[in-house]
Scaffold this motif. Structure first.
Motif, PDB file in Angstrom:
ATOM      1  N   GLY A  30       0.796  -1.217   0.000  1.00  0.00           N
ATOM      2  CA  GLY A  30       0.000   0.000   0.000  1.00  0.00           C
ATOM      3  C   GLY A  30       0.827   1.265   0.000  1.00  0.00           C
ATOM      4  O   GLY A  30       0.296   2.354   0.028  1.00  0.00           O
ATOM      5  N   GLY A  31       2.139   1.152  -0.040  1.00  0.00           N
ATOM      6  CA  GLY A  31       2.986   2.341  -0.096  1.00  0.00           C
ATOM      7  C   GLY A  31       3.832   2.486   1.149  1.00  0.00           C
ATOM      8  O   GLY A  31       3.544   1.911   2.189  1.00  0.00           O
ATOM      9  N   LEU A  32       4.853   3.253   1.016  1.00  0.00           N
ATOM     10  CA  LEU A  32       5.793   3.473   2.104  1.00  0.00           C
ATOM     11  C   LEU A  32       6.102   4.960   2.160  1.00  0.00           C
ATOM     12  O   LEU A  32       6.460   5.563   1.149  1.00  0.00           O
ATOM     13  CB  LEU A  32       7.081   2.676   1.845  1.00  0.00           C
ATOM     14  N   THR A  33       5.958   5.533   3.309  1.00  0.00           N
ATOM     15  CA  THR A  33       6.290   6.940   3.500  1.00  0.00           C
ATOM     16  C   THR A  33       7.527   7.005   4.375  1.00  0.00           C
ATOM     17  O   THR A  33       7.586   6.351   5.409  1.00  0.00           O
ATOM     18  CB  THR A  33       5.126   7.695   4.177  1.00  0.00           C
ATOM     19  N   VAL A  34       8.509   7.793   3.926  1.00  0.00           N
ATOM     20  CA  VAL A  34       9.769   7.903   4.665  1.00  0.00           C
ATOM     21  C   VAL A  34      10.006   9.350   5.058  1.00  0.00           C
ATOM     22  O   VAL A  34       9.381  10.270   4.525  1.00  0.00           O
ATOM     23  CB  VAL A  34      10.957   7.365   3.830  1.00  0.00           C
ATOM     24  N   GLY A  35      10.923   9.553   5.954  1.00  0.00           N
ATOM     25  CA  GLY A  35      11.242  10.889   6.423  1.00  0.00           C
ATOM     26  C   GLY A  35      12.104  11.665   5.438  1.00  0.00           C
ATOM     27  O   GLY A  35      12.646  11.120   4.466  1.00  0.00           O
ATOM     28  N   ALA A  36      12.251  12.947   5.704  1.00  0.00           N
ATOM     29  CA  ALA A  36      12.970  13.864   4.818  1.00  0.00           C
ATOM     30  C   ALA A  36      14.466  13.569   4.742  1.00  0.00           C
ATOM     31  O   ALA A  36      15.141  14.082   3.846  1.00  0.00           O
ATOM     32  CB  ALA A  36      12.748  15.307   5.269  1.00  0.00           C
TER      33      ALA A  36
END
Length: 135
Positions: A30-36
């Motif tokens: 479903g997707g992966l969100t990572v930090g800046a």
């Protein structure tokens, strides 16, 4: 056999922060969100030949860093001059006239450097990944 572990089982909710080691393959559906500090956008400004990216928090050791030119040009509302400049930039890249390297890599950041100053702002997408046992 595939083991499915929920966020609750590893001590996480949608908004919590945690440190857990996963041994084996990690699959994010479903997707992966990572930090800046893991991925971002860097812009080499018109007339310059480099941009430096600084991480907000140092990595434990120098991460593996990848960068790619990202041409996010939108023709809608663009002037004829803007379109010509964009086509010239694309031609330079495709002809190999515009080359870049990722250099000065440290635990605190890195630099993307071009072989010559650019005639227009040039956008790069980048990722930095910490690799276990890489020294």
């Amino acid at each position: 056999v595939n083991d499915v572990v929920t966020a609750k089982q590893i001590g996480s909710s949608d908004t919590s922060t945690f440190d857990k080691e996963v041994v084996g393959m990690l699959i994010a559906r479903g997707g992966l969100t990572v930090g800046a500090d893991t991925a971002g956008v860097a812009v080499i400004k018109k007339g310059s030949d480099y941009v430096t990216v600084n991480f907000s928090k140092p990595y434990p050791f120098i991460p593996v860093i990848n960068a790619t030119i990202a041409l996010d040009f939108n023709k809608q509302g663009a002037t004829a001059e803007d379109i010509i400049k964009q086509q010239q930039l694309e031609d330079q890249i495709l002809d190999g006239a515009l080359r870049f390297i990722v250099t000065y890599k440290t635990i605190d950041g890195f630099t993307i450097r071009l072989n010559k100053p650019v005639g227009t702002d040039t956008v790069f997408n980048w990722t930095a990944v910490n690799v276990h046992d890489r020294h």
